[in-house]
Structure formats: structure tokens, C-alpha cells
Design a protein around this motif. Sequence first.
Motif, PDB file in Angstrom:
ATOM      1  N   UNK A   4       0.739  -1.156  -0.020  1.00 30.69           N
ATOM      2  CA  UNK A   4      -0.086   0.023  -0.074  1.00 30.69           C
ATOM      3  C   UNK A   4       0.906   1.112  -0.004  1.00 30.69           C
ATOM      4  N   UNK A   5       0.381   2.462  -0.675  1.00 33.54           N
ATOM      5  CA  UNK A   5       1.314   3.571  -0.497  1.00 33.54           C
ATOM      6  C   UNK A   5       1.890   3.974   0.839  1.00 33.54           C
ATOM      7  N   UNK A   6       0.784   3.459   2.059  1.00 30.12           N
ATOM      8  CA  UNK A   6       1.392   3.764   3.274  1.00 30.12           C
ATOM      9  C   UNK A   6       2.505   3.130   3.815  1.00 30.12           C
ATOM     10  N   UNK A   7       2.803   1.862   2.947  1.00 29.58           N
ATOM     11  CA  UNK A   7       4.046   1.340   3.135  1.00 29.58           C
ATOM     12  C   UNK A   7       5.279   1.793   2.910  1.00 29.58           C
ATOM     13  N   UNK A   8       5.097   2.991   1.954  1.00 34.54           N
ATOM     14  CA  UNK A   8       6.423   3.591   1.340  1.00 34.54           C
ATOM     15  C   UNK A   8       7.198   4.125   2.502  1.00 34.54           C
ATOM     16  N   UNK A   9       8.287   3.569   2.690  1.00 32.83           N
ATOM     17  CA  UNK A   9       9.195   3.883   4.044  1.00 32.83           C
ATOM     18  C   UNK A   9      10.644   3.304   3.410  1.00 32.83           C
ATOM     19  N   UNK A  10      11.678   3.600   4.484  1.00 30.26           N
ATOM     20  CA  UNK A  10      12.939   2.930   4.208  1.00 30.26           C
ATOM     21  C   UNK A  10      12.762   1.684   5.257  1.00 30.26           C
ATOM     22  N   UNK A  11      13.146   0.561   4.770  1.00 30.43           N
ATOM     23  CA  UNK A  11      13.337  -0.662   5.781  1.00 30.43           C
ATOM     24  C   UNK A  11      14.716  -0.850   5.815  1.00 30.43           C
ATOM     25  N   UNK A  12      15.114  -1.329   7.338  1.00 30.81           N
ATOM     26  CA  UNK A  12      16.637  -2.038   7.521  1.00 30.81           C
ATOM     27  C   UNK A  12      16.241  -3.081   8.003  1.00 30.81           C
ATOM     28  N   UNK A  13      17.161  -3.948   7.562  1.00 35.35           N
ATOM     29  CA  UNK A  13      17.251  -5.385   8.267  1.00 35.35           C
ATOM     30  C   UNK A  13      18.363  -5.396   9.256  1.00 35.35           C
ATOM     31  N   UNK A  14      18.308  -6.264  10.262  1.00 34.24           N
ATOM     32  CA  UNK A  14      19.697  -6.291  11.130  1.00 34.24           C
ATOM     33  C   UNK A  14      19.667  -7.656  11.656  1.00 34.24           C
ATOM     34  N   UNK A  15      20.821  -7.951  12.253  1.00 30.84           N
ATOM     35  CA  UNK A  15      21.225  -9.031  13.143  1.00 30.84           C
ATOM     36  C   UNK A  15      21.626  -8.754  14.176  1.00 30.84           C
ATOM     37  N   UNK A  16      21.712  -9.775  15.300  1.00 35.04           N
ATOM     38  CA  UNK A  16      22.299  -9.684  16.620  1.00 35.04           C
ATOM     39  C   UNK A  16      22.964 -10.628  16.985  1.00 35.04           C
ATOM     40  N   UNK A  17      23.926 -10.620  17.800  1.00 37.12           N
ATOM     41  CA  UNK A  17      24.903 -11.751  18.264  1.00 37.12           C
ATOM     42  C   UNK A  17      24.710 -11.750  19.457  1.00 37.12           C
ATOM     43  N   UNK A  18      23.885 -12.489  20.072  1.00 35.20           N
ATOM     44  CA  UNK A  18      23.725 -12.968  21.831  1.00 35.20           C
ATOM     45  C   UNK A  18      23.917 -11.710  22.364  1.00 35.20           C
ATOM     46  N   UNK A  19      23.919 -10.493  21.795  1.00 38.27           N
ATOM     47  CA  UNK A  19      24.036  -8.920  22.618  1.00 38.27           C
ATOM     48  C   UNK A  19      22.977  -8.260  22.356  1.00 38.27           C
ATOM     49  N   UNK A  20      23.241  -7.067  22.814  1.00 40.89           N
ATOM     50  CA  UNK A  20      22.052  -6.226  22.544  1.00 40.89           C
ATOM     51  C   UNK A  20      22.607  -5.155  21.409  1.00 40.89           C
ATOM     52  N   UNK A  21      23.774  -5.425  20.769  1.00 45.42           N
ATOM     53  CA  UNK A  21      24.166  -4.716  19.796  1.00 45.42           C
ATOM     54  C   UNK A  21      23.725  -5.515  18.444  1.00 45.42           C
ATOM     55  N   UNK A  22      23.248  -4.627  17.442  1.00 45.98           N
ATOM     56  CA  UNK A  22      22.792  -4.810  16.359  1.00 45.98           C
ATOM     57  C   UNK A  22      23.891  -4.494  15.093  1.00 45.98           C
ATOM     58  N   UNK A  23      23.806  -5.352  13.948  1.00 45.54           N
ATOM     59  CA  UNK A  23      24.502  -4.748  12.919  1.00 45.54           C
ATOM     60  C   UNK A  23      23.457  -4.759  11.770  1.00 45.54           C
ATOM     61  N   UNK A  24      23.324  -3.291  11.502  1.00 47.20           N
ATOM     62  CA  UNK A  24      22.123  -2.937  10.295  1.00 47.20           C
ATOM     63  C   UNK A  24      22.693  -3.214   8.739  1.00 47.20           C
ATOM     64  N   UNK A  25      21.826  -3.522   7.943  1.00 49.34           N
ATOM     65  CA  UNK A  25      21.831  -3.471   6.588  1.00 49.34           C
ATOM     66  C   UNK A  25      21.699  -1.839   6.153  1.00 49.34           C
ATOM     67  N   UNK A  26      21.861  -1.639   5.106  1.00 46.41           N
ATOM     68  CA  UNK A  26      22.084  -0.456   4.569  1.00 46.41           C
ATOM     69  C   UNK A  26      20.895   0.271   4.231  1.00 46.41           C
ATOM     70  N   UNK A  27      19.686  -0.471   4.211  1.00 46.83           N
ATOM     71  CA  UNK A  27      18.364   0.155   4.112  1.00 46.83           C
ATOM     72  C   UNK A  27      18.040   0.125   2.770  1.00 46.83           C
TER      73      UNK A  27
END
Lengths: 116, 111
Positions: free
Chosen positions: B81-104
Motif C-alpha cells: 500500500x502507499x502507506x508502506x512507502x518508507x525505508x526498511x532496515x534489516x539487522x542481525x544480533x549476536x547474543x548481545x544487545x548490539x545490532x548490525x544493520x543493513x544499509x536500508x
Amino acid sequence: DVKVTQSSRYLVKRTGEKVFLECVQDMDHENMFWYRQDPGLGLRLIYFSYDVKMKEKGDIPEGYSVSREKKERFSLILESASTNQTSMYLCASVASSPGQGNQPQHFGDGTRLSIL
Amino acid sequence: QQQVKQSPQSLIVQKGGISIINCAYENTAFDYFPWYQQFPGKGPALLIAIRPDVSEKKEGRFTISFNKSAKQFSLHIMDSQPGDSATYFCAASLRTYKYIFGTGTRLKVLA
């Protein structure tokens, strides 16, 4: 709902100035983070803190420092601002939950900082 | 090994179509894979997340597909839907609270 509040939405500073970005969270989270967001580069971690007065460098700490004197507040400091620090800065927080696996980070709405 | 590679950088989809965003990782120790949605002027907000012990998770029109052997995961937005227009980021976490993000991925859904 978790609320992460960044004190300024927009900020304009001059090169060489010392700049303070403030972040407050209201959910008693142990962990807080500062990221910068640049087009095509995603979110890059500058510093994070896992407890009061505790901090750890992220991927791009050069030119930045942080302060966490109270659990709810995490400040990012640009010691001597430069034009390459013009960016969107995002603060996030998350609770520690041993045994419950990872929890989602909650973000503020960002501070768009321009260094002239 | 700590990178998360996200594609495409931008995506244009017709209303009602399916939007697909892909992410790949190297570190098999990652154990949490969230997707974030960001609207202009707002911070990223958690959309949906998956752990590597399941192959798919669905919440409404949003589905994560996870392929552990290929070290890939993807976000599918059904009936975009047009309302879905946004930037989306994936991320991964390694048994910590730190994330590694994709570039969007900047998604635009045409009305």
C-alpha cells in the motif's frame, strides 16, 4: 509504550564547536546506543552503554565521546565539530533480559545535525 | 563477517503488489534478525523479527522468510500500500544487545 526522547530535532552548529546531543528513555532500560544514519550507509554504531557510567566504543567512535551519569540519560558529545559529522543521529535503548533472548531496540526520532 | 548486506537499495512497487527485500549475512552465530521500518522524520520502529530456529514468521501483510543454510533472510510485504512507502532496515544480533544493520531499502508504493 517505550519512549525515547531526543532533545533536539534539528541543530545547526559551527566547525570547532563542542556539541551535546541528549537522549532520555522512560523505561528503565540498561542499554543505550548512539547511531549515525547516512544515505547508503545505514545505521552505524558510535557508542553504547550497558549501565550507568559504563560505555563501549562502537564502529565509528572517532571524534565522539559519551556520558551516562543517570540510567535514563545518554549524551553524545562532539568534542570539536567538523563538517563530516553532519548527519542524522539516532538514540536507542533496550532492556537487558537474561534468559529471554534478544529484545528489540527502541529508537528516538533523531537529531538532524548540520555543521557549517 | 560482521556485515549484513541488504538489497535492493531502492524499490518501486505498484499498489497491491508484493515488495521483497533481501538480506544476507556471514556470521552463523547471529541469533536474532529484526526488520525496522522508518518513515521520513521518524526513528526506525520494529516491524517484525525472527529467530533462526524458524523458517518463516508472518504478521499481517508482513512475512519474514529465513534460510539458515543460505544465510539469507527476506521481508515480503503482500498487497503493498502507499502507506508502506518508507525505508526498511534489516539487522542481525549476536547474543548481545548490539545490532548490525543493513544499509536500508527505500520503498515507494505507487497508488
